[in-house]
Design a protein around this motif. Structure first.
Motif, PDB file in Angstrom:
ATOM      1  N   PRO A  37       0.797  -1.238   0.000  1.00 50.13           N
ATOM      2  CA  PRO A  37       0.000   0.000   0.000  1.00 50.13           C
ATOM      3  C   PRO A  37       0.826   1.283   0.000  1.00 50.13           C
ATOM      4  CG  PRO A  37      -0.836  -1.548   1.637  1.00 50.13           C
ATOM      5  CD  PRO A  37       0.441  -2.126   1.107  1.00 50.13           C
ATOM      6  N   LYS A  38       2.016   1.244   0.534  1.00 49.81           N
ATOM      7  CA  LYS A  38       2.829   2.463   0.629  1.00 49.81           C
ATOM      8  C   LYS A  38       3.079   3.102  -0.739  1.00 49.81           C
ATOM      9  CE  LYS A  38       7.031   4.391   2.592  1.00 49.81           C
ATOM     10  NZ  LYS A  38       6.476   5.334   3.537  1.00 49.81           N
ATOM     11  N   PHE A  39       3.241   2.295  -1.776  1.00 46.28           N
ATOM     12  CA  PHE A  39       3.473   2.856  -3.106  1.00 46.28           C
ATOM     13  C   PHE A  39       2.327   3.781  -3.508  1.00 46.28           C
ATOM     14  CE2 PHE A  39       5.797  -1.279  -3.608  1.00 46.28           C
ATOM     15  CZ  PHE A  39       7.060  -0.730  -3.624  1.00 46.28           C
ATOM     16  N   TYR A  40       1.137   3.354  -3.203  1.00 46.69           N
ATOM     17  CA  TYR A  40      -0.059   4.059  -3.649  1.00 46.69           C
ATOM     18  C   TYR A  40      -0.480   5.142  -2.652  1.00 46.69           C
ATOM     19  CZ  TYR A  40       0.315  -0.158  -6.339  1.00 46.69           C
ATOM     20  OH  TYR A  40       0.816  -1.152  -7.122  1.00 46.69           O
ATOM     21  N   ARG A  41      -0.276   4.861  -1.403  1.00 51.82           N
ATOM     22  CA  ARG A  41      -0.691   5.785  -0.346  1.00 51.82           C
ATOM     23  C   ARG A  41       0.308   6.920  -0.148  1.00 51.82           C
ATOM     24  NH1 ARG A  41      -0.504   2.418   4.139  1.00 51.82           N
ATOM     25  NH2 ARG A  41       1.620   3.150   4.393  1.00 51.82           N
ATOM     26  N   ASP A  42       1.601   6.581  -0.129  1.00 48.52           N
ATOM     27  CA  ASP A  42       2.611   7.569   0.259  1.00 48.52           C
ATOM     28  C   ASP A  42       3.536   8.021  -0.877  1.00 48.52           C
ATOM     29  OD1 ASP A  42       1.578   7.217   2.801  1.00 48.52           O
ATOM     30  OD2 ASP A  42       3.177   5.851   3.433  1.00 48.52           O
ATOM     31  N   LEU A  43       3.727   7.177  -1.873  1.00 50.21           N
ATOM     32  CA  LEU A  43       4.688   7.525  -2.919  1.00 50.21           C
ATOM     33  C   LEU A  43       4.027   8.053  -4.195  1.00 50.21           C
ATOM     34  CD1 LEU A  43       7.407   4.760  -2.516  1.00 50.21           C
ATOM     35  CD2 LEU A  43       7.287   7.037  -1.507  1.00 50.21           C
ATOM     36  N   GLY A  44       2.733   8.214  -4.187  1.00 51.21           N
ATOM     37  CA  GLY A  44       2.047   8.873  -5.289  1.00 51.21           C
ATOM     38  C   GLY A  44       1.776   8.037  -6.520  1.00 51.21           C
ATOM     39  N   ILE A  45       1.980   6.729  -6.446  1.00 49.79           N
ATOM     40  CA  ILE A  45       1.632   5.873  -7.581  1.00 49.79           C
ATOM     41  C   ILE A  45       0.109   5.756  -7.610  1.00 49.79           C
ATOM     42  CG2 ILE A  45       1.862   3.574  -8.599  1.00 49.79           C
ATOM     43  CD1 ILE A  45       4.507   5.177  -8.482  1.00 49.79           C
ATOM     44  N   LEU A  46      -0.475   5.918  -8.790  1.00 52.62           N
ATOM     45  CA  LEU A  46      -1.929   5.824  -8.895  1.00 52.62           C
ATOM     46  C   LEU A  46      -2.379   4.385  -8.659  1.00 52.62           C
ATOM     47  CD1 LEU A  46      -2.652   8.087 -11.988  1.00 52.62           C
ATOM     48  CD2 LEU A  46      -2.919   8.642  -9.558  1.00 52.62           C
ATOM     49  N   ASP A  47      -3.406   4.219  -7.862  1.00 53.72           N
ATOM     50  CA  ASP A  47      -3.955   2.887  -7.614  1.00 53.72           C
ATOM     51  C   ASP A  47      -4.983   2.583  -8.702  1.00 53.72           C
ATOM     52  OD1 ASP A  47      -4.502   0.444  -6.547  1.00 53.72           O
ATOM     53  OD2 ASP A  47      -5.522   1.198  -4.755  1.00 53.72           O
ATOM     54  N   THR A  48      -4.450   2.337  -9.890  1.00 55.54           N
ATOM     55  CA  THR A  48      -5.236   2.026 -11.082  1.00 55.54           C
ATOM     56  C   THR A  48      -4.581   0.815 -11.745  1.00 55.54           C
ATOM     57  OG1 THR A  48      -3.831   3.406 -12.491  1.00 55.54           O
ATOM     58  CG2 THR A  48      -5.756   4.488 -11.461  1.00 55.54           C
ATOM     59  N   PRO A  49      -5.240   0.213 -12.725  1.00 52.64           N
ATOM     60  CA  PRO A  49      -4.565  -0.888 -13.431  1.00 52.64           C
ATOM     61  C   PRO A  49      -3.212  -0.457 -14.008  1.00 52.64           C
ATOM     62  CG  PRO A  49      -6.890  -0.920 -13.955  1.00 52.64           C
ATOM     63  CD  PRO A  49      -6.650   0.343 -13.151  1.00 52.64           C
ATOM     64  N   MET A  55       4.115  -0.782 -11.121  1.00 51.45           N
ATOM     65  CA  MET A  55       4.826  -1.317  -9.956  1.00 51.45           C
ATOM     66  C   MET A  55       5.265  -2.758 -10.188  1.00 51.45           C
ATOM     67  SD  MET A  55       5.410   0.933  -7.639  1.00 51.45           S
ATOM     68  CE  MET A  55       5.947   1.749  -9.120  1.00 51.45           C
ATOM     69  N   VAL A  56       4.441  -3.550 -10.855  1.00 53.24           N
ATOM     70  CA  VAL A  56       4.862  -4.916 -11.190  1.00 53.24           C
ATOM     71  C   VAL A  56       6.050  -4.856 -12.144  1.00 53.24           C
ATOM     72  CG1 VAL A  56       4.186  -7.055 -12.371  1.00 53.24           C
ATOM     73  CG2 VAL A  56       2.608  -5.973 -10.748  1.00 53.24           C
ATOM     74  N   ALA A  57       5.972  -3.999 -13.161  1.00 51.35           N
ATOM     75  CA  ALA A  57       7.071  -3.869 -14.115  1.00 51.35           C
ATOM     76  C   ALA A  57       8.361  -3.449 -13.408  1.00 51.35           C
ATOM     77  CB  ALA A  57       6.706  -2.858 -15.207  1.00 51.35           C
ATOM     78  N   LEU A  58       8.254  -2.527 -12.467  1.00 52.91           N
ATOM     79  CA  LEU A  58       9.429  -2.073 -11.727  1.00 52.91           C
ATOM     80  C   LEU A  58      10.065  -3.229 -10.948  1.00 52.91           C
ATOM     81  CD1 LEU A  58      10.988   0.604 -10.904  1.00 52.91           C
ATOM     82  CD2 LEU A  58       9.615   0.510  -8.832  1.00 52.91           C
ATOM     83  N   MET A  88      -0.089 -10.188 -18.166  1.00 56.32           N
ATOM     84  CA  MET A  88      -0.646  -8.975 -18.783  1.00 56.32           C
ATOM     85  C   MET A  88      -1.735  -9.351 -19.774  1.00 56.32           C
ATOM     86  SD  MET A  88       0.757  -6.524 -17.254  1.00 56.32           S
ATOM     87  CE  MET A  88       1.114  -7.492 -15.793  1.00 56.32           C
ATOM     88  N   ASP A  89      -1.537 -10.418 -20.527  1.00 56.99           N
ATOM     89  CA  ASP A  89      -2.554 -10.901 -21.456  1.00 56.99           C
ATOM     90  C   ASP A  89      -3.844 -11.222 -20.708  1.00 56.99           C
ATOM     91  OD1 ASP A  89      -3.973 -13.374 -22.762  1.00 56.99           O
ATOM     92  OD2 ASP A  89      -2.816 -12.490 -24.405  1.00 56.99           O
ATOM     93  N   VAL A  90      -3.724 -11.982 -19.629  1.00 55.41           N
ATOM     94  CA  VAL A  90      -4.893 -12.357 -18.831  1.00 55.41           C
ATOM     95  C   VAL A  90      -5.555 -11.115 -18.235  1.00 55.41           C
ATOM     96  CG1 VAL A  90      -5.619 -13.570 -16.730  1.00 55.41           C
ATOM     97  CG2 VAL A  90      -4.057 -14.680 -18.343  1.00 55.41           C
ATOM     98  N   SER A  91      -4.741 -10.198 -17.714  1.00 54.57           N
ATOM     99  CA  SER A  91      -5.288  -8.985 -17.099  1.00 54.57           C
ATOM    100  C   SER A  91      -6.030  -8.129 -18.119  1.00 54.57           C
ATOM    101  CB  SER A  91      -4.174  -8.163 -16.449  1.00 54.57           C
ATOM    102  OG  SER A  91      -3.606  -8.886 -15.382  1.00 54.57           O
ATOM    103  N   LEU A  92      -5.466  -7.990 -19.305  1.00 48.95           N
ATOM    104  CA  LEU A  92      -6.134  -7.203 -20.342  1.00 48.95           C
ATOM    105  C   LEU A  92      -7.458  -7.847 -20.742  1.00 48.95           C
ATOM    106  CD1 LEU A  92      -3.076  -6.214 -22.552  1.00 48.95           C
ATOM    107  CD2 LEU A  92      -4.485  -4.670 -21.163  1.00 48.95           C
TER     108      LEU A  92
END
Length: 185
Positions: A37-49, A55-58, A88-92
């Motif tokens: 959660p810290k990535f999205y809550r504190d580091l400003g990464i959008l909590d979107t697909p 973040m997964v790519a990173l 990514m195929d499955v997610s799309l």
């Protein structure tokens, strides 16, 4: 005597399955870490697909960066990449992308991922270039730019992870085991 049609290929198929299983284990570790959660809550990464993909790519980049230093890891690195593209195929598809365009989208994701790999590798030696790459990719285009503190914290996090993964035993990584350093709350 009964012969199996897979007899001459059994050992090779088993070896491919083992590599795929190890890659899946590493990929799960990357995804679990990317969900912090810290990535999205504190580091400003959008909590979107898109933000979650970034973040997964990173984290997959962090693993691939480490695996580049292990001579025996070429097959595992490729399998890890393939695992990410399959996910990514499955997610799309789950997002409702039609079968007609799914191949083009996954191809675009793969191309963009390679660009990220290069930019992030370059960024390790040049924090200013890393900040540009993270702003362009991890934060993406949006109305509100991330704070300088958030970008700096994400760069520091990546540097910590590079060091933590470098300290891990190559045999463990080849076995599909890794431990990302905890993200400090």
């Amino acid at each position: 005597m009964v012969f199996s049609l897979s007899w001459p290929f059994g050992a090779a198929a088993q070896a491919r399955r083992q590599v795929r299983d190890r890659a899946e284990s590493l990929y799960r570790s990357a995804v679990d870490q990317a969900r912090q959660p810290k990535f999205y809550r504190d580091l400003g990464i959008l909590d979107t697909p898109e933000g979650r993909f970034e973040m997964v790519a990173l984290h997959v980049w962090l693993l691939l960066h480490r695996l580049k230093t292990v001579p025996e890891a070429a097959d595992l690195s490729q399998a890890l990449h393939d695992m990410m593209m399959l996910d990514m195929d499955v997610s799309l598809r789950e997002l409702g992308i039609s079968d007609v365009v799914i191949g083009k989208r996954v191809k675009a994701v793969a191309k963009n991922f390679y660009g990220r790999l290069q930019a992030y590798d370059t960024g390790l030696a040049d924090p200013a270039a890393f900040a540009v790459a993270l702003r362009r990719n991890a934060y993406g285009p949006r109305a509100e730019a991330p704070t300088e503190a958030a970008v700096t914290a994400l760069i520091g996090y990546c540097q910590t992870q590079v060091a933590a993964l470098a300290a891990q035993d190559a045999a463990a990584l080849l076995g599909g085991r890794c431990a990302f350093a905890p993200i400090h709350e």
